[in-house]
Motif scaffolding. Structure first.
Motif, PDB file in Angstrom:
ATOM      1  N   ALA A  14       0.837  -1.202   0.000  1.00  0.00           N
ATOM      2  CA  ALA A  14       0.000   0.000   0.000  1.00  0.00           C
ATOM      3  C   ALA A  14       0.872   1.252   0.000  1.00  0.00           C
ATOM      4  CB  ALA A  14      -0.937   0.003   1.207  1.00  0.00           C
ATOM      5  N   GLN A  15       1.905   1.229   0.811  1.00  0.00           N
ATOM      6  CA  GLN A  15       2.822   2.364   0.899  1.00  0.00           C
ATOM      7  C   GLN A  15       3.485   2.624  -0.455  1.00  0.00           C
ATOM      8  OE1 GLN A  15       6.086   1.691   3.660  1.00  0.00           O
ATOM      9  NE2 GLN A  15       5.811   3.751   4.485  1.00  0.00           N
ATOM     10  N   GLN A  16       3.903   1.569  -1.136  1.00  0.00           N
ATOM     11  CA  GLN A  16       4.526   1.695  -2.455  1.00  0.00           C
ATOM     12  C   GLN A  16       3.528   2.247  -3.475  1.00  0.00           C
ATOM     13  OE1 GLN A  16       7.676   1.471  -3.359  1.00  0.00           O
ATOM     14  NE2 GLN A  16       7.177   1.933  -5.474  1.00  0.00           N
ATOM     15  N   SER A  17       2.285   1.809  -3.403  1.00  0.00           N
ATOM     16  CA  SER A  17       1.255   2.310  -4.317  1.00  0.00           C
ATOM     17  C   SER A  17       1.047   3.804  -4.143  1.00  0.00           C
ATOM     18  CB  SER A  17      -0.071   1.576  -4.085  1.00  0.00           C
ATOM     19  OG  SER A  17       0.025   0.242  -4.499  1.00  0.00           O
ATOM     20  N   VAL A  18       1.055   4.255  -2.899  1.00  0.00           N
ATOM     21  CA  VAL A  18       0.890   5.687  -2.640  1.00  0.00           C
ATOM     22  C   VAL A  18       2.075   6.458  -3.219  1.00  0.00           C
ATOM     23  CG1 VAL A  18       0.755   7.448  -0.834  1.00  0.00           C
ATOM     24  CG2 VAL A  18      -0.560   5.336  -0.619  1.00  0.00           C
ATOM     25  N   LYS A  19       3.265   5.927  -3.074  1.00  0.00           N
ATOM     26  CA  LYS A  19       4.444   6.589  -3.650  1.00  0.00           C
ATOM     27  C   LYS A  19       4.312   6.691  -5.169  1.00  0.00           C
ATOM     28  CE  LYS A  19       9.479   6.545  -3.862  1.00  0.00           C
ATOM     29  NZ  LYS A  19       9.403   7.480  -4.936  1.00  0.00           N
ATOM     30  N   GLN A  20       3.783   5.648  -5.800  1.00  0.00           N
ATOM     31  CA  GLN A  20       3.603   5.690  -7.259  1.00  0.00           C
ATOM     32  C   GLN A  20       2.601   6.774  -7.653  1.00  0.00           C
ATOM     33  OE1 GLN A  20       2.692   1.516  -7.756  1.00  0.00           O
ATOM     34  NE2 GLN A  20       4.739   1.094  -8.540  1.00  0.00           N
ATOM     35  N   VAL A  21       1.557   6.945  -6.862  1.00  0.00           N
ATOM     36  CA  VAL A  21       0.593   8.021  -7.127  1.00  0.00           C
ATOM     37  C   VAL A  21       1.289   9.370  -6.997  1.00  0.00           C
ATOM     38  CG1 VAL A  21      -1.482   9.195  -6.285  1.00  0.00           C
ATOM     39  CG2 VAL A  21      -1.427   6.697  -6.396  1.00  0.00           C
ATOM     40  N   GLN A  22       2.043   9.546  -5.930  1.00  0.00           N
ATOM     41  CA  GLN A  22       2.739  10.811  -5.718  1.00  0.00           C
ATOM     42  C   GLN A  22       3.733  11.091  -6.839  1.00  0.00           C
ATOM     43  OE1 GLN A  22       4.114   9.819  -1.784  1.00  0.00           O
ATOM     44  NE2 GLN A  22       2.444  10.955  -0.804  1.00  0.00           N
ATOM     45  N   ASP A  23       4.449  10.066  -7.274  1.00  0.00           N
ATOM     46  CA  ASP A  23       5.406  10.235  -8.378  1.00  0.00           C
ATOM     47  C   ASP A  23       4.685  10.606  -9.673  1.00  0.00           C
ATOM     48  OD1 ASP A  23       7.461   9.585  -6.631  1.00  0.00           O
ATOM     49  OD2 ASP A  23       7.735   7.560  -7.416  1.00  0.00           O
ATOM     50  N   ALA A  24       3.570   9.936  -9.946  1.00  0.00           N
ATOM     51  CA  ALA A  24       2.801  10.238 -11.158  1.00  0.00           C
ATOM     52  C   ALA A  24       2.269  11.664 -11.104  1.00  0.00           C
ATOM     53  CB  ALA A  24       1.651   9.240 -11.323  1.00  0.00           C
ATOM     54  N   TYR A  25       1.869  12.107  -9.919  1.00  0.00           N
ATOM     55  CA  TYR A  25       1.357  13.471  -9.760  1.00  0.00           C
ATOM     56  C   TYR A  25       2.456  14.494 -10.028  1.00  0.00           C
ATOM     57  CZ  TYR A  25      -0.670  17.591  -7.573  1.00  0.00           C
ATOM     58  OH  TYR A  25      -1.137  18.854  -7.329  1.00  0.00           O
ATOM     59  N   VAL A  26       3.627  14.255  -9.505  1.00  0.00           N
ATOM     60  CA  VAL A  26       4.747  15.171  -9.704  1.00  0.00           C
ATOM     61  C   VAL A  26       5.124  15.244 -11.184  1.00  0.00           C
ATOM     62  CG1 VAL A  26       7.217  15.489  -9.226  1.00  0.00           C
ATOM     63  CG2 VAL A  26       5.652  14.922  -7.378  1.00  0.00           C
ATOM     64  N   ASP A  27       4.963  14.139 -11.904  1.00  0.00           N
ATOM     65  CA  ASP A  27       5.353  14.075 -13.314  1.00  0.00           C
ATOM     66  C   ASP A  27       4.349  14.737 -14.263  1.00  0.00           C
ATOM     67  OD1 ASP A  27       7.659  12.756 -12.630  1.00  0.00           O
ATOM     68  OD2 ASP A  27       6.895  10.763 -13.140  1.00  0.00           O
ATOM     69  N   LYS A  43      -4.826   8.507 -12.390  1.00  0.00           N
ATOM     70  CA  LYS A  43      -6.086   7.989 -11.853  1.00  0.00           C
ATOM     71  C   LYS A  43      -6.032   6.475 -11.693  1.00  0.00           C
ATOM     72  CE  LYS A  43      -9.003  11.796 -13.339  1.00  0.00           C
ATOM     73  NZ  LYS A  43     -10.105  12.236 -14.178  1.00  0.00           N
ATOM     74  N   GLN A  44      -5.395   5.799 -12.631  1.00  0.00           N
ATOM     75  CA  GLN A  44      -5.236   4.344 -12.525  1.00  0.00           C
ATOM     76  C   GLN A  44      -4.378   3.994 -11.306  1.00  0.00           C
ATOM     77  OE1 GLN A  44      -3.679   2.435 -16.037  1.00  0.00           O
ATOM     78  NE2 GLN A  44      -3.305   0.520 -14.980  1.00  0.00           N
ATOM     79  N   GLU A  45      -3.293   4.716 -11.128  1.00  0.00           N
ATOM     80  CA  GLU A  45      -2.423   4.490  -9.970  1.00  0.00           C
ATOM     81  C   GLU A  45      -3.192   4.750  -8.671  1.00  0.00           C
ATOM     82  OE1 GLU A  45       0.529   3.210  -9.769  1.00  0.00           O
ATOM     83  OE2 GLU A  45       1.200   3.277 -11.839  1.00  0.00           O
ATOM     84  N   ALA A  46      -4.019   5.800  -8.664  1.00  0.00           N
ATOM     85  CA  ALA A  46      -4.799   6.126  -7.470  1.00  0.00           C
ATOM     86  C   ALA A  46      -5.789   5.015  -7.151  1.00  0.00           C
ATOM     87  CB  ALA A  46      -5.525   7.458  -7.659  1.00  0.00           C
TER      88      ALA A  46
END
Length: 86
Positions: A14-27, A43-46
Motif C-alpha cells: 500500500a505504501q509503495q502504491s501511494v508513492k507511485q501516485v505521488q510520483d505520477a502526480y509530480v510528473d 487515476k489508474q495508480e490512485a
C-alpha cells in the motif's frame, strides 16, 4: 488470518502504491500534449493504491491503520487538486 510478515507486506505494498501516485502526480505537466495520458495514468495508480490500502486495512495494526488512513487522505487531496485545476 495473516501472519506478521504478511501484514507487513500488505502495508508495504500500500505504501509503495501511494508513492507511485505521488510520483505520477509530480510528473504531470498540465500544458503538455501528453497531459490526458498522464492524468489517466495517475487515476489508474490512485485506484490501485486505494485497493491496496483497503486490503492492508483489513489486517493493519492500529499504528498502520492511522498511516493507511492518512495515505487515503493524501490521495484524495491529490485527486481533489487535479479536479480543481480542470
Amino acid at each position: 488470518m495473516l501472519n506478521h510478515q504478511d501484514k507487513r507486506r500488505t502495508f508495504q505494498e500500500a505504501q509503495q502504491s501511494v508513492k507511485q501516485v505521488q510520483d505520477a502526480y509530480v510528473d504531470i505537466i498540465t500544458d503538455s500534449p501528453g497531459y490526458g495520458h498522464q492524468l489517466q495514468h495517475l487515476k489508474q495508480e490512485a485506484n490501485e493504491a486505494f485497493q491496496q490500502i483497503q486490503t492492508a486495512l483489513g489486517s493493519a495494526s492500529e499504528h498502520q491503520r492511522v498511516q493507511l488512513e492518512q495515505f487515503q487522505k493524501d490521495i484524495s487531496g491529490i485527486l481533489s487538486e487535479l479536479n480543481a485545476e480542470g
